[in-house]
Design a protein around this motif. Structure first.
Motif, mmCIF file in Angstrom:
data_model
loop_
_atom_site.group_PDB
_atom_site.id
_atom_site.type_symbol
_atom_site.label_atom_id
_atom_site.label_comp_id
_atom_site.label_asym_id
_atom_site.label_seq_id
_atom_site.Cartn_x
_atom_site.Cartn_y
_atom_site.Cartn_z
ATOM 1 N N LEU A 93 0.806 -1.216 0.000
ATOM 2 C CA LEU A 93 0.000 0.000 0.000
ATOM 3 C C LEU A 93 0.847 1.277 0.000
ATOM 4 N N LYS A 94 2.134 1.132 0.306
ATOM 5 C CA LYS A 94 3.054 2.280 0.284
ATOM 6 C C LYS A 94 2.618 3.397 1.234
ATOM 7 N N VAL A 95 2.183 3.023 2.441
ATOM 8 C CA VAL A 95 1.832 4.064 3.405
ATOM 9 C C VAL A 95 3.059 4.923 3.684
ATOM 10 N N GLN A 96 2.823 6.175 4.018
ATOM 11 C CA GLN A 96 3.926 7.106 4.238
ATOM 12 C C GLN A 96 4.238 7.330 5.719
ATOM 13 N N HIS A 97 3.346 6.846 6.580
ATOM 14 C CA HIS A 97 3.549 7.058 8.016
ATOM 15 C C HIS A 97 2.926 5.903 8.786
ATOM 16 N N VAL A 98 3.563 5.524 9.893
ATOM 17 C CA VAL A 98 3.020 4.495 10.782
ATOM 18 C C VAL A 98 2.878 5.081 12.178
ATOM 19 N N VAL A 99 1.712 4.928 12.757
ATOM 20 C CA VAL A 99 1.420 5.385 14.114
ATOM 21 C C VAL A 99 1.275 4.174 15.032
ATOM 22 N N VAL A 100 1.911 4.236 16.197
ATOM 23 C CA VAL A 100 1.627 3.293 17.275
ATOM 24 C C VAL A 100 0.927 4.097 18.362
ATOM 25 N N CYS A 101 -0.324 3.762 18.630
ATOM 26 C CA CYS A 101 -1.146 4.584 19.534
ATOM 27 C C CYS A 101 -1.575 3.815 20.780
ATOM 28 N N GLY A 102 -1.081 4.256 21.930
ATOM 29 C CA GLY A 102 -1.541 3.737 23.204
ATOM 30 C C GLY A 102 -2.647 4.625 23.744
ATOM 31 N N HIS A 103 -3.144 4.315 24.938
ATOM 32 C CA HIS A 103 -4.262 5.106 25.469
ATOM 33 C C HIS A 103 -4.352 5.012 26.977
ATOM 34 N N SER A 104 -5.091 5.925 27.549
ATOM 35 C CA SER A 104 -5.307 5.947 28.997
ATOM 36 C C SER A 104 -6.176 4.761 29.427
ATOM 37 N N ASP A 105 -6.031 4.367 30.699
ATOM 38 C CA ASP A 105 -6.853 3.306 31.289
ATOM 39 C C ASP A 105 -6.775 2.004 30.488
ATOM 40 N N CYS A 106 -5.575 1.671 30.036
ATOM 41 C CA CYS A 106 -5.397 0.470 29.198
ATOM 42 C C CYS A 106 -5.369 -0.795 30.054
ATOM 43 N N GLY A 107 -6.232 -1.735 29.740
ATOM 44 C CA GLY A 107 -6.300 -2.984 30.488
ATOM 45 C C GLY A 107 -5.021 -3.795 30.385
ATOM 46 N N ALA A 108 -4.349 -3.719 29.226
ATOM 47 C CA ALA A 108 -3.099 -4.457 29.051
ATOM 48 C C ALA A 108 -2.017 -3.908 29.981
#
Length: 215
Positions: A93-108
């Motif tokens: 797909l030739k994406v131009q950007h990769v995001v890794v997104c965490g979040h508040s109150d994460c069960g993991a």
């Protein structure tokens, strides 16, 4: 009838009655040509996160993959769905950007801090090994009087930074970055505040994305 299924069907009907007619041209265009998402969004499976809503993206804009803890196994360690999605997004797909997104109150993240809570979920416990280094870093930086909220915030951030390190081990990502065809960033989404903080350009600091009124 199953009440949950009934609710889901009601949502489909609302979509077909109210949403689709207003955006029919967009959907028709999306299916009439190959998808060309500009970004890959790797985030948690948490039901409170809506990547398209947060980024105000439409059909075809972002390629999304979700898993418990927004984890990215280092290349070769746990070859599977996440690795396949990354490779396909970058090479096909030739994406131009990769995001890794965490979040508040994460069960993991709560599970990492309280491993006894995972004893009856051996698969989840094994999967979270991909975040153990983040827990080690967090523990090494934690002060004795650290408040639980601050500890969770730090672990969430350290986990995102760790997954960015893992991401760079994937050959497709390393190659595209070397050719200056791909950039990556780490995000933390605060669900309650509607705030997104981003670490970019290899930095460790997560800075909030401010609105015009806040800047």
């Amino acid at each position: 009838m199953d009440t949950v299924l009934k609710e889901l069907k009601a949502g489909i009907r609302r979509f077909r009655r109210e949403i689709y007619p207003k955006n029919e041209e967009t959907y028709v265009k999306a299916v009439s040509e190959p998808q060309q998402p500009h970004a890959l969004f790797i985030t948690c499976a948490d039901s409170r996160i809506d990547p398209e809503l947060i980024t105000q993206s439409g059909p075809g804009d972002i390629f999304v993959t979700r898993n418990v803890g927004n984890l990215v196994p280092a290349y070769g360690e746990m070859m599977g769905g996440v690795s396949a999605v990354i490779e396909y997004a970058v090479m096909a797909l030739k994406v131009q950007h990769v995001v890794v997104c965490g979040h508040s109150d994460c069960g993991a993240m709560k599970g990492l801090l309280n491993p006894e809570s995972l004893e009856k979920m051996p698969t989840v416990k094994s999967w979270l090994k991909n975040a153990h280094a983040a827990l080690s870093v967090t523990n090494s930086l934690t002060e004795p009087d650290e408040k639980p909220g601050a500890l969770m915030r730090r672990l969430t951030e350290e986990n995102v930074l760790l997954q960015l390190q893992h991401l760079r081990t994937h050959p497709s990502v390393a190659g595209a970055m070397a050719r200056h065809q791909l950039t990556i960033s780490g995000w933390v989404y605060d669900i309650g505040k509607g705030e997104v903080r981003i670490s970019e350009d290899g930095g460790r600091v997560f800075l909030p994305v401010l609105t015009e009124d806040e800047a």
